[in-house]
Design an enzyme around this catalytic site. Structure first.
Site, PDB file in Angstrom:
ATOM      1  N   ASP A 122      38.553   1.284  -7.255  1.00  0.00           N
ATOM      2  CA  ASP A 122      37.624   2.305  -6.757  1.00  0.00           C
ATOM      3  C   ASP A 122      36.984   1.797  -5.476  1.00  0.00           C
ATOM      4  OD1 ASP A 122      35.698   0.478  -7.466  1.00  0.00           O
ATOM      5  OD2 ASP A 122      34.694   1.782  -8.903  1.00  0.00           O
ATOM      6  N   ASN A 149      27.919   9.394   0.445  1.00  0.00           N
ATOM      7  CA  ASN A 149      27.405  10.735   0.144  1.00  0.00           C
ATOM      8  C   ASN A 149      25.920  10.849   0.468  1.00  0.00           C
ATOM      9  OD1 ASN A 149      29.865  11.793  -0.773  1.00  0.00           O
ATOM     10  ND2 ASN A 149      29.535  11.028  -2.860  1.00  0.00           N
ATOM     11  N   ASP A 195      34.101  12.998   1.217  1.00  0.00           N
ATOM     12  CA  ASP A 195      35.465  13.533   1.113  1.00  0.00           C
ATOM     13  C   ASP A 195      36.373  12.923   2.168  1.00  0.00           C
ATOM     14  OD1 ASP A 195      34.622  15.095  -0.967  1.00  0.00           O
ATOM     15  OD2 ASP A 195      34.453  16.949   0.218  1.00  0.00           O
ATOM     16  N   GLU A 238      35.648   8.383  -7.208  1.00  0.00           N
ATOM     17  CA  GLU A 238      36.164   7.460  -6.212  1.00  0.00           C
ATOM     18  C   GLU A 238      37.152   6.475  -6.815  1.00  0.00           C
ATOM     19  OE1 GLU A 238      32.335   5.539  -7.750  1.00  0.00           O
ATOM     20  OE2 GLU A 238      33.232   7.515  -7.509  1.00  0.00           O
TER      21      GLU A 238
END
Length: 607
Positions: free
Chosen positions: A478, A486, A495, A521
């Site tokens: 990840d 974010n 994104d 993620e």
């Protein structure tokens, strides 16, 4: 003075009555002898007429035989039986009527035998047809024996009729001699009255003889086959004029009937030939449609491009025999016509070509060259070859193109049109199925496989590893501190980071590795045929490559990206659905997180 023959006869009768009043006895005797002579003349006329009827019926039998053998219609056979029976009956009457004259009787018997022989030959041909042996019947007609026999019949008939007409003329002359003798008596005995009677009779005979001879002459010509024979000269009396008009009308109807019969036979032959051609065309088209139906069912069931190509290579050469070619399908993402399959020894261009290079796609209709230099050449084709491009369209959208080497003849256009429709429909269906499958197994944001596909694939790979004993490893990874992207830059930035990482993962791992977005993620990589230790070096390269990614979003740099990786290999004691293997790789990932992130850890208990 008298336009009507009846009026002339009435006037002459009055004179005759006056003469008869004076010379009754002489005239009674003379009339009796003249009556006998007239009966013999009528007898000759009956013989001539009956002979001609028999000959015409023989010709009708011949026509019925040919009609039946050529058209195989039972109607002609029925008319043949009637004509043959009547011909036999009438020639028998002629033989009976000439018994008083030995010479003519002999000729009549000879003619009757020839007619019976010809009728028997015609019966043999008809009997062959009724036994459904038309080829022998046609051969029998074509061998020429019938024509030779018929020629002999015509020669004997002409000889017989000439003698009978001569006899008729002599008997008519006898009648005239009797009348002249009577007239002489009348002239000698009655003076002026007798002279008037003679003049009246001469005028009457002349008024009858001339039109009668014209009628007999034309009827003889008609009997000899001159269907255009008509009475054209003046008849001299109203009755004979009406007779001439009636005869001409009858002859016109007969000529039209014969012409209509010939035309009907020709039209029937043409219609039969056309029916046979249409029947063969329908049979061939039915076979093509049946073949295309089987092809369509298989194409609808195809799941991969290889399966579709195999179907094309098997069926298209059967639908278009002797025409090599290739099928190109339109790739929307690349805007190229990509080769699917080639057949007939033709190798498709592996690189493909752009739609604008094909005039068939640009025009939305077939484009072909039947000879070099006859039309514009497509850019993707060889300018020195004869070819045909058939566009595959659906709803105005380019689906693909059929590229054929050679000429597509007009009778093959139906096959090509139906084939193009079937292939276009199958390509649309194949594209839709692939799109729907991609939607179910792909993550829409990153384009990687989704978790559902990962679970299905992992189960299959574990089963394969169990059977073959090949190694199987899984990577769980990840993005470190993903939440800050974010929080600091917004979810659009997050994104963008996910998409950049996904692109790098696809670039770094092998084509046989299955790269999936596990969720959020987190990512999962299934590596068949690879141990954890071997995989560790590759994953380390991936980690370093991710660290070099620079993501810009809305004109700003989002900062450095790092990832943590956990690797585990499958062991025989694990379950078959992969949960234990995923958990082992997840444990290694958490260990990497605890030890400071941005590193690769192999699960020690598994590796």
């Amino acid at each position: 003075m008298f336009a009507s023959l009846s009026a002339r006869i009435y006037a002459l009768g009055a004179l005759v009555l006056l003469a008869l009043a004076s010379f009754a006895a002489i005239l009674v005797d003379s009339s009796r002898q003249a009556g006998e002579a007239v009966q013999w003349a009528n007898h000759s006329s009956a013989v001539i007429e009956t002979t001609q009827i028999a000959l015409n019926q023989l010709r009708s039998a011949e026509s019925g035989t040919r009609g039946y053998i050529l058209t195989r219609s039972p109607t002609f056979a029925t008319s043949f039986d009637e004509a043959v029976n009547n011909a036999d009956l009438n020639i028998g009457r002629v033989v009976a009527m000439t018994r008083d004259n030995p010479a003519q009787y002999g000729r009549a018997q000879e003619l009757a035998k020839l007619i019976k022989d010809r009728c028997e030959m015609l019966r043999q041909s008809v009997d062959l047809g009724r036994r459904d042996d038309f080829s022998k019947a046609q051969a029998k007609i074509a061998n020429g024996q019938g024509r030779e026999l018929m020629d002999a019949v015509l020669v004997r008939t002409r000889n017989f009729l000439d003698n009978e007409r001569a006899l008729q003329s002599s008997r008519t002359e006898a009648v005239n001699e009797r009348l002249r003798w009577t007239e002489g008596l009348t002239l000698g005995g009655a003076g002026l009255v007798a002279l008037l009677v003679v003049i009246g009779f001469l005028l009457l005979i002349r008024g009858i003889d001339r039109p009668l001879a014209a009628v007999l002459r034309v009827m003889t010509d008609l009997g000899n086959g001159q269907r255009s024979a008509r009475i054209g000269e003046a008849m001299g009396s109203r009755e004979f004029s009406e007779l001439a008009q009636s005869y001409n009308a009858m002859a016109n109807q007969l000529e039209r009937a014969v012409a209509d019969q010939v035309s009907s036979e020709t039209q029937l032959q043409e219609a039969n030939a056309e029916l046979q051609r249409n029947s063969e065309t329908l049979r061939q088209r039915g076979g093509v449609i049946e073949m295309l139906g089987g092809m369509a069912h298989r194409m609808q069931a195809a799941r991969t491009d290889d399966e579709l190509a195999q179907i094309i290579r098997v069926f298209v050469p059967r639908v278009l025999p002797g025409i090599p070619g290739a099928l190109y399908a339109h790739n929307n993402s690349r805007n190229l016509l990509i080769p699917i399959a080639g057949w007939g020894g033709m190798e498709a261009d592996k690189e493909g070509f752009a739609p604008e290079q094909c005039w068939a796609l640009r025009r939305g209709q077939s484009h072909f060259l039947r000879e070099v230099g006859s039309d514009i050449v497509c850019s993707h084709a060889d300018p020195d070859e004869i070819y045909h491009c058939e566009p595959l369209l659906a709803g105005g959208e380019v689906i693909g193109v059929l590229y054929l080497h050679g000429t597509v003849e007009d009778e093959t256009r139906f096959r090509l049109t139906v084939l193009a429709e079937n292939i276009a429909s199958a390509l649309v269906n194949h594209r839709l199925q692939r799109s729907l499958r991609e939607q179910t197994i792909r993550d829409p944001l990153t384009g990687l496989f989704n978790r559902r596909y990962m679970e299905e694939t992992l189960t299959l790979e574990i089963a394969r590893a169990t059977r073959s004993g090949v190694p199987l490893s899984v990577v769980m990874c990840d993005i470190d501190h993903f939440k800050r992207f974010n929080d600091e830059f917004g979810h659009d930035a997050g994104d963008a980071v996910l998409q950049a990482v996904a692109a790098e993962l696809k670039k770094q791992f092998r084509s046989g590795d299955v790269i999936c977005r596990f969720g959020g993620e987190e990512f999962t990589i299934i590596a068949p045929g690879t141990t954890a230790q071997v995989l560790m070096d590759r994953v380390e390269q991936v980690r370093q490559a991710v660290g070099e990614i620079t993501v810009r979003q809305k004109g700003r740099t989002l900062g450095l990206i790092s990832m943590s990786f956990g690797i585990a290999s499958w062991a025989s004691g694990m379950d078959g659905n992969g949960e234990a293997l995923i958990q082992a790789a997840d444990v290694a990932l958490y260990q990497a997180k605890r030890e400071g992130r941005n590193r690769v850890i192999v699960n020690g208990t598994v590796a």
